[in-house]
Design a protein around this motif. Structure first.
Motif, PDB file in Angstrom:
ATOM      1  N   ARG A 168       8.468   1.271 -10.796  1.00  0.00           N
ATOM      2  CA  ARG A 168       8.809   2.552 -11.412  1.00  0.00           C
ATOM      3  C   ARG A 168       8.073   3.665 -10.673  1.00  0.00           C
ATOM      4  NH1 ARG A 168       6.581   6.054 -15.092  1.00  0.00           N
ATOM      5  NH2 ARG A 168       4.805   4.666 -15.472  1.00  0.00           N
ATOM      6  N   LEU A 169       8.815   4.625 -10.134  1.00  0.00           N
ATOM      7  CA  LEU A 169       8.208   5.748  -9.434  1.00  0.00           C
ATOM      8  C   LEU A 169       7.537   6.684 -10.421  1.00  0.00           C
ATOM      9  CD1 LEU A 169      11.170   6.502  -7.000  1.00  0.00           C
ATOM     10  CD2 LEU A 169       9.060   5.267  -6.456  1.00  0.00           C
ATOM     11  N   LEU A 170       6.341   7.174 -10.087  1.00  0.00           N
ATOM     12  CA  LEU A 170       5.612   8.055 -10.994  1.00  0.00           C
ATOM     13  C   LEU A 170       6.105   9.490 -10.913  1.00  0.00           C
ATOM     14  CD1 LEU A 170       1.942   6.766 -10.614  1.00  0.00           C
ATOM     15  CD2 LEU A 170       3.683   6.093 -12.286  1.00  0.00           C
ATOM     16  N   ASP A 171       6.446   9.954  -9.692  1.00  0.00           N
ATOM     17  CA  ASP A 171       6.895  11.337  -9.544  1.00  0.00           C
ATOM     18  C   ASP A 171       7.617  11.494  -8.204  1.00  0.00           C
ATOM     19  OD1 ASP A 171       7.351  14.031  -9.867  1.00  0.00           O
ATOM     20  OD2 ASP A 171       5.293  14.638  -9.417  1.00  0.00           O
ATOM     21  N   THR A 216       5.367  -3.751 -12.289  1.00  0.00           N
ATOM     22  CA  THR A 216       5.234  -4.730 -13.363  1.00  0.00           C
ATOM     23  C   THR A 216       5.479  -6.097 -12.753  1.00  0.00           C
ATOM     24  OG1 THR A 216       6.003  -3.140 -15.007  1.00  0.00           O
ATOM     25  CG2 THR A 216       6.074  -5.464 -15.616  1.00  0.00           C
ATOM     26  N   VAL A 217       4.428  -6.912 -12.705  1.00  0.00           N
ATOM     27  CA  VAL A 217       4.455  -8.212 -12.032  1.00  0.00           C
ATOM     28  C   VAL A 217       4.326  -9.303 -13.079  1.00  0.00           C
ATOM     29  CG1 VAL A 217       3.389  -9.645 -10.264  1.00  0.00           C
ATOM     30  CG2 VAL A 217       3.382  -7.164  -9.996  1.00  0.00           C
ATOM     31  N   ASP A 218       5.403 -10.086 -13.260  1.00  0.00           N
ATOM     32  CA  ASP A 218       5.438 -11.125 -14.294  1.00  0.00           C
ATOM     33  C   ASP A 218       5.005 -10.564 -15.651  1.00  0.00           C
ATOM     34  OD1 ASP A 218       6.520 -13.179 -12.834  1.00  0.00           O
ATOM     35  OD2 ASP A 218       4.595 -14.078 -12.284  1.00  0.00           O
ATOM     36  N   GLY A 219       5.511  -9.369 -15.963  1.00  0.00           N
ATOM     37  CA  GLY A 219       5.269  -8.765 -17.268  1.00  0.00           C
ATOM     38  C   GLY A 219       4.008  -7.940 -17.380  1.00  0.00           C
ATOM     39  N   ALA A 220       3.133  -7.974 -16.368  1.00  0.00           N
ATOM     40  CA  ALA A 220       1.876  -7.231 -16.421  1.00  0.00           C
ATOM     41  C   ALA A 220       2.006  -5.940 -15.614  1.00  0.00           C
ATOM     42  CB  ALA A 220       0.728  -8.072 -15.875  1.00  0.00           C
ATOM     43  N   PRO A 221       1.771  -4.764 -16.231  1.00  0.00           N
ATOM     44  CA  PRO A 221       1.882  -3.498 -15.508  1.00  0.00           C
ATOM     45  C   PRO A 221       0.657  -3.233 -14.645  1.00  0.00           C
ATOM     46  CG  PRO A 221       1.294  -3.077 -17.777  1.00  0.00           C
ATOM     47  CD  PRO A 221       1.486  -4.564 -17.663  1.00  0.00           C
ATOM     48  N   HIS A 222       0.897  -2.680 -13.461  1.00  0.00           N
ATOM     49  CA  HIS A 222      -0.181  -2.307 -12.540  1.00  0.00           C
ATOM     50  C   HIS A 222       0.121  -0.902 -12.038  1.00  0.00           C
ATOM     51  CE1 HIS A 222      -1.703  -6.486 -12.279  1.00  0.00           C
ATOM     52  NE2 HIS A 222      -0.419  -6.809 -12.377  1.00  0.00           N
ATOM     53  N   LEU A 223      -0.721   0.048 -12.426  1.00  0.00           N
ATOM     54  CA  LEU A 223      -0.518   1.440 -12.036  1.00  0.00           C
ATOM     55  C   LEU A 223      -1.140   1.672 -10.665  1.00  0.00           C
ATOM     56  CD1 LEU A 223       0.724   4.044 -13.230  1.00  0.00           C
ATOM     57  CD2 LEU A 223      -1.588   4.632 -14.020  1.00  0.00           C
ATOM     58  N   LEU A 224      -0.343   2.204  -9.740  1.00  0.00           N
ATOM     59  CA  LEU A 224      -0.814   2.509  -8.383  1.00  0.00           C
ATOM     60  C   LEU A 224      -0.609   4.004  -8.142  1.00  0.00           C
ATOM     61  CD1 LEU A 224       0.852  -0.501  -6.499  1.00  0.00           C
ATOM     62  CD2 LEU A 224      -1.405  -0.412  -7.572  1.00  0.00           C
ATOM     63  N   PRO A 225      -1.485   4.846  -8.730  1.00  0.00           N
ATOM     64  CA  PRO A 225      -1.278   6.288  -8.636  1.00  0.00           C
ATOM     65  C   PRO A 225      -1.858   6.904  -7.369  1.00  0.00           C
ATOM     66  CG  PRO A 225      -3.136   5.842 -10.051  1.00  0.00           C
ATOM     67  CD  PRO A 225      -2.604   4.502  -9.608  1.00  0.00           C
ATOM     68  N   THR A 260       0.849  -1.185   0.000  1.00  0.00           N
ATOM     69  CA  THR A 260       0.000   0.000   0.000  1.00  0.00           C
ATOM     70  C   THR A 260       0.885   1.236   0.000  1.00  0.00           C
ATOM     71  OG1 THR A 260      -1.637  -1.196   1.358  1.00  0.00           O
ATOM     72  CG2 THR A 260      -1.900   1.196   1.146  1.00  0.00           C
ATOM     73  N   VAL A 261       0.753   2.080  -1.019  1.00  0.00           N
ATOM     74  CA  VAL A 261       1.482   3.350  -1.038  1.00  0.00           C
ATOM     75  C   VAL A 261       0.846   4.279  -0.003  1.00  0.00           C
ATOM     76  CG1 VAL A 261       2.149   5.345  -2.417  1.00  0.00           C
ATOM     77  CG2 VAL A 261       2.062   3.082  -3.481  1.00  0.00           C
ATOM     78  N   VAL A 262       1.646   4.764   0.954  1.00  0.00           N
ATOM     79  CA  VAL A 262       1.105   5.633   2.002  1.00  0.00           C
ATOM     80  C   VAL A 262       1.705   7.035   1.973  1.00  0.00           C
ATOM     81  CG1 VAL A 262       0.446   3.739   3.526  1.00  0.00           C
ATOM     82  CG2 VAL A 262       2.749   4.704   3.704  1.00  0.00           C
ATOM     83  N   ASP A 263       2.647   7.291   1.074  1.00  0.00           N
ATOM     84  CA  ASP A 263       3.185   8.641   0.904  1.00  0.00           C
ATOM     85  C   ASP A 263       3.806   8.735  -0.482  1.00  0.00           C
ATOM     86  OD1 ASP A 263       3.725  11.284   1.820  1.00  0.00           O
ATOM     87  OD2 ASP A 263       5.808  10.744   2.154  1.00  0.00           O
TER      88      ASP A 263
END
Length: 206
Positions: free
Chosen positions: A98-101, A72-81, A62-65
């Motif tokens: 990959r960090l978004l910003d 990218t999990v086993d080749g599948a991208p999952h965006l957690l913005p 869980t992104v908390v900050d």
């Protein structure tokens, strides 16, 4: 109820140099990487890079900050913005981040498959939390008693047992409700708190 303050937690650098991890709680107490049933930690992620493979472990992140990341999990991208949205994936999977910003802080729950299970909820406002067995509707997948870890991730969180104030949690402080006689607790937060129901196979976890 055990209070686990954020102040003084040891920072352990990642082997790839991409960040550091601070352990909040682990079962059994003091268990290392090779023997834990479950482990909850906060990770400061400062750059892109792969995750270390963890065969036999299920992860809930869980992104908390920060501004979020893409996994990218086993080749599948999952965006957690968005912050405070738990995402589960197998630790054995080939995973890149990959960090978004800019840097982020992740709340990580790691579960040994067949030995532990968890349910992660993000609480706002007020609610009641209590340890209970999986048969009563808690975390599924392990047969032992359940305990609850509360982590203040945004703002302040207060906990009370039997109507009496027990603790105020500042950001990233935690409280562990554990043991067969653990009482229900009233939770109030002016931000967001993670409520993590944990169960481990075998006798009472702690």
């Amino acid at each position: 109820m055990r209070i686990l303050r954020a102040e003084g937690r040891s920072a352990m650098p990642w082997s790839n140099g991409g960040g550091v991890t601070r352990e909040i709680a682990v079962h059994p107490p003091g268990a290392g990487w090779d023997v834990f049933a479950w482990r909850v930690s906060l990770a400061d992620v400062t750059r892109d890079g792969p995750y270390s493979p963890l065969p036999g472990v299920r992860r809930i992140l869980t992104v908390v900050d920060g501004a979020g990341l893409e996994l990218t999990v086993d080749g599948a991208p999952h965006l957690l913005p968005d912050r405070c949205r738990p995402f589960a994936f197998p630790g054995a999977a080939a995973t890149d981040s990959r960090l978004l910003d800019g840097p982020v802080v992740n709340l990580n729950v790691m579960l040994r498959e067949g030995r532990a299970a968890a349910a992660v909820e993000m609480a706002r406002g007020s609610r009641v939390v209590w340890p209970r067995r999986p048969a009563d509707g808690g975390a599924e997948g392990a047969g032992g008693p359940q305990e609850v870890l509360v982590v203040a991730v945004e703002g302040r969180t207060r906990l009370a047992e039997d109507g009496a104030h027990r603790a105020q949690l500042e950001r990233f402080d935690a409280a562990l409700l554990t043991g067969p006689d653990a009482a229900a607790a009233d939770l109030w937060t002016d931000g967001t708190a993670a409520v993590i129901a944990l169960s481990a196979a075998g006798p009472d976890p702690l």
